[in-house]
Enzyme design. Structure first.
Site, PDB file in Angstrom:
ATOM      1  CG  HIS A   1       6.726  -0.830  10.210  1.00 57.87           C
ATOM      2  ND1 HIS A   1       6.690  -1.217  11.526  1.00 57.87           N
ATOM      3  CD2 HIS A   1       6.458   0.506  10.194  1.00 57.87           C
ATOM      4  CE1 HIS A   1       6.404  -0.160  12.270  1.00 57.87           C
ATOM      5  NE2 HIS A   1       6.265   0.890  11.496  1.00 57.87           N
TER       6      HIS A   1
ATOM      7  CG  ASP B   1      -0.255   0.025   2.551  1.00 57.51           C
ATOM      8  OD1 ASP B   1       0.881  -0.506   2.652  1.00 57.51           O
ATOM      9  OD2 ASP B   1      -0.813   0.590   3.509  1.00 57.51           O
TER      10      ASP B   1
END
Ligand code: RIB
Ligand code: CA
Length: 317
Positions: A243, A12
């Site tokens: 992340h 995303d």
């Protein structure tokens, strides 16, 4: 010669997604078959455009498939602008990509690519799990044909990052996460337990090799990301978590993290716990373990490889 690991990335894009895409595309051990996009750090138009732009900047050709615009239940709403900017890339000026997404949608692509290579394909999801959940619901035999899903998401034994207990990728579509965590697919959960230990610093961002084709975009985006994570800290003391690249790294080399098998369920309705990854530590629910939960990470080893591959300076602390 070691056989490359065939992977599909679900993104995303997103600042750390951009880094994950580059890390995967430049990997000597991964064969990136395709990239699927999802809403999340921006709306689906924005995340797909950013994905195409980063792929184009990488100089490597890989097909991009546009995916879900909304979670399984309800509608997407902006939540990540503070960390990723209004354009998802920290307001960096991103050249309009010439690449276009494939005609096929993300979920159908997942069904097709997995069925074409049963037992071989690893999915690395660094976004909401919506595309995979739709694919699993459409093809009930799909889960048994996926080699493994490496999920950047959740917070097993630590606090959350969008609520006290919930991590963004699970919180953003808990119903989709529930489908995936209940599907029986082999899961590795790369949650905040480990991703918050893998940080990039001011010095590394400042030292990015200017000859890299993505250097201006990535440096601008990362300066925004460092400011967002460290609103009070002066230059030189700021750090921000990688992340999504860590999930790619774990797909490439599982020995970077120690894992434990746990039964992990997803809270879909709680008033203050929606999106929580609930670990049944005392065996109160009879479910058997469904996820290899990453507990510790060799952050220096990950960071040294990350920096080397993407052109950041690295010196052990
Ligand atoms: O919680 C971190 C995750 O949320 C990352 O995937 C980041 O890109 C955002 O989507
Ligand atoms: Ca992401």
């Amino acid at each position: 010669m070691i056989k490359p690991i065939p992977v599909v990335l679900d993104v995303d894009t997103g600042i750390d997604d951009a880094l994950a895409i580059l890390y995967a595309l430049y990997s000597p051990r991964l064969e990136v078959l395709g990239i699927t996009t999802c809403f999340g750090n921006g709306d689906i138009q924005t995340t797909t455009r950013n994905t195409l732009a980063i792929v184009e900047l990488s100089g490597i050709t890989v097909p991009v498939y546009k995916g879900a615009a909304d979670p399984l239940v309800g509608a997407w709403s902006p939540q990540a602008e503070a960390f990723h900017g209004r354009n998802g890339l920290g307001e960096a000026l991103v050249p309009e990509p010439r690449l276009r997404p494939q005609d096929q949608g993300a979920s159908q692509y997942l069904i097709d690519v997995i069925n074409a290579r049963p037992g071989e394909v690893t999915l690395v999801t660094v976004a909401r799990l919506t595309n995979l959940a739709i694919a699993l619901k459409s093809d009930p035999h799909l889960a048994s044909k996926i080699r493994q899903v490496v999920v950047m998401g959740g917070a097993a034994f630590v606090g959350g990052n969008v609520t006290p207990v919930s991590e963004a990728n699970i919180w953003g579509d808990p119903d989709a996460a529930w489908v995936v965590f209940h599907s029986g697919v082999p899961l590795t959960m790369v949650g905040l337990d480990v991703t918050m230990q893998a940080n990039i610093s001011d010095q590394q961002v400042r030292g990015l090799d200017a000859s890299r084709p993505y250097s201006t975009v990535v440096q601008t985006a990362l300066e925004f990301y460092l400011r967002a994570y460290n609103p009070e800290a002066p230059f030189g003391q700021r750090r921000a978590p990688l992340h999504d690249p860590l999930a790619v790294a774990v797909a490439e080399d599982a020995t970077l993290c120690t894992t434990e098998m746990w039964p992990v369920d997803i809270e879909r309705e709680g008033t203050i716990t929606r999106g929580m990854t609930v670990v049944d530590q005392r065996g109160w629910i009879t479910a058997s373990p469904n996820a290899a939960v990453c507990r510790t990470v060799d952050a220096p080893r990950f960071l040294s490889e990350f920096c080397l591959r993407l052109g950041f300076p690295f010196s052990p602390e």
